[in-house]
Scaffold this motif. Structure first.
Motif, PDB file in Angstrom:
ATOM      1  N   GLY A   1      -6.141   0.414  -1.066  1.00  0.00           N
ATOM      2  CA  GLY A   1      -4.959  -0.372  -1.399  1.00  0.00           C
ATOM      3  C   GLY A   1      -5.035  -1.807  -0.907  1.00  0.00           C
ATOM      4  O   GLY A   1      -4.625  -2.731  -1.603  1.00  0.00           O
ATOM      5  N   ASP A   2      -5.608  -1.985   0.284  1.00  0.00           N
ATOM      6  CA  ASP A   2      -5.766  -3.348   0.810  1.00  0.00           C
ATOM      7  C   ASP A   2      -6.732  -4.149  -0.057  1.00  0.00           C
ATOM      8  O   ASP A   2      -6.558  -5.357  -0.246  1.00  0.00           O
TER       9      ASP A   2
ATOM     10  N   ILE B   1      -7.140  -3.700  -3.339  1.00  0.00           N
ATOM     11  CA  ILE B   1      -6.398  -4.020  -4.560  1.00  0.00           C
ATOM     12  C   ILE B   1      -5.554  -5.268  -4.320  1.00  0.00           C
ATOM     13  O   ILE B   1      -5.539  -6.192  -5.140  1.00  0.00           O
TER      14      ILE B   1
ATOM     15  N   THR C   1       0.861  -1.179   0.000  1.00  0.00           N
ATOM     16  CA  THR C   1       0.000   0.000   0.000  1.00  0.00           C
ATOM     17  C   THR C   1       0.903   1.238   0.000  1.00  0.00           C
ATOM     18  O   THR C   1       2.080   1.167   0.333  1.00  0.00           O
ATOM     19  N   GLY C   2       0.329   2.370  -0.375  1.00  0.00           N
ATOM     20  CA  GLY C   2       1.068   3.587  -0.656  1.00  0.00           C
ATOM     21  C   GLY C   2       2.165   3.996   0.294  1.00  0.00           C
ATOM     22  O   GLY C   2       3.351   3.971  -0.054  1.00  0.00           O
TER      23      GLY C   2
ATOM     24  N   ARG D   1       3.852   0.188  -5.698  1.00  0.00           N
ATOM     25  CA  ARG D   1       2.969   0.824  -4.725  1.00  0.00           C
ATOM     26  C   ARG D   1       1.582   0.968  -5.321  1.00  0.00           C
ATOM     27  O   ARG D   1       1.418   1.512  -6.407  1.00  0.00           O
ATOM     28  N   VAL D   2       0.591   0.482  -4.602  1.00  0.00           N
ATOM     29  CA  VAL D   2      -0.808   0.670  -4.994  1.00  0.00           C
ATOM     30  C   VAL D   2      -1.375   1.779  -4.116  1.00  0.00           C
ATOM     31  O   VAL D   2      -0.639   2.434  -3.386  1.00  0.00           O
ATOM     32  N   ALA D   3      -2.659   1.980  -4.161  1.00  0.00           N
ATOM     33  CA  ALA D   3      -3.297   3.053  -3.385  1.00  0.00           C
ATOM     34  C   ALA D   3      -3.002   2.902  -1.892  1.00  0.00           C
ATOM     35  O   ALA D   3      -2.715   1.809  -1.402  1.00  0.00           O
ATOM     36  N   HIS D   4      -3.079   4.011  -1.190  1.00  0.00           N
ATOM     37  CA  HIS D   4      -2.971   3.978   0.271  1.00  0.00           C
ATOM     38  C   HIS D   4      -4.111   3.129   0.827  1.00  0.00           C
ATOM     39  O   HIS D   4      -5.145   2.960   0.179  1.00  0.00           O
TER      40      HIS D   4
END
Length: 130
Positions: free
Chosen positions: A58-59, A61, A33-34, A50-53
């Protein structure tokens, strides 16, 4: 691919854990996560997608990638006592990991067990290739 997530209060603990096992983590594709990913990349110079916060999904994703069969293990260092409302909830991620038999470490003790499993898994793949 290995996934890394940490609640704010647990980020230093995850950073230290990954530092102690850097060789293993560096040998895998990583996603985080971000802000967790930024911290690990900046401090340990690891190549991390890095995916979204967490608060931005993000979790979720990462959970989707678990369902797609793209994740080998998840390290989600969560804060069971003081997690903030904006931080990701482990419940949905735990469910998808259980459905797909993906190891999920939520603290340093289970993380150590997953690291040992990853080492055995890698050793087994090496022997099969011979």
């Amino acid at each position: 691919m290995i996934a890394l997530i940490a609640h704010d209060q647990q980020k230093p603990l995850l950073l230290q854990f990954v530092r102690e096992h850097r060789e293993l983590f560096a040998a895998h594709d990583l996603v985080a996560t971000g802000s967790t990913g930024r911290l690990l990349a900046d401090e340990l110079e690891l190549d991390i997608e890095r995916v979204a916060h967490g608060p931005a999904g993000g979790d979720l994703i990462i959970g989707g990638r678990v369902a797609e069969g793209k994740i080998l293990a998840v390290f989600f260092f969560r804060d069971p006592l003081t997690a903030q409302p904006h931080e990701p909830d482990v419940s949905a991620l735990m469910r998808v990991c259980d459905v797909h038999s993906i190891p999920l470490a939520t603290n340093s003790a289970t993380a150590l067990a997953v690291v040992e499993w990853l080492k055995l898994n890698a050793a087994g793949r090496s022997q099969q290739a011979e």
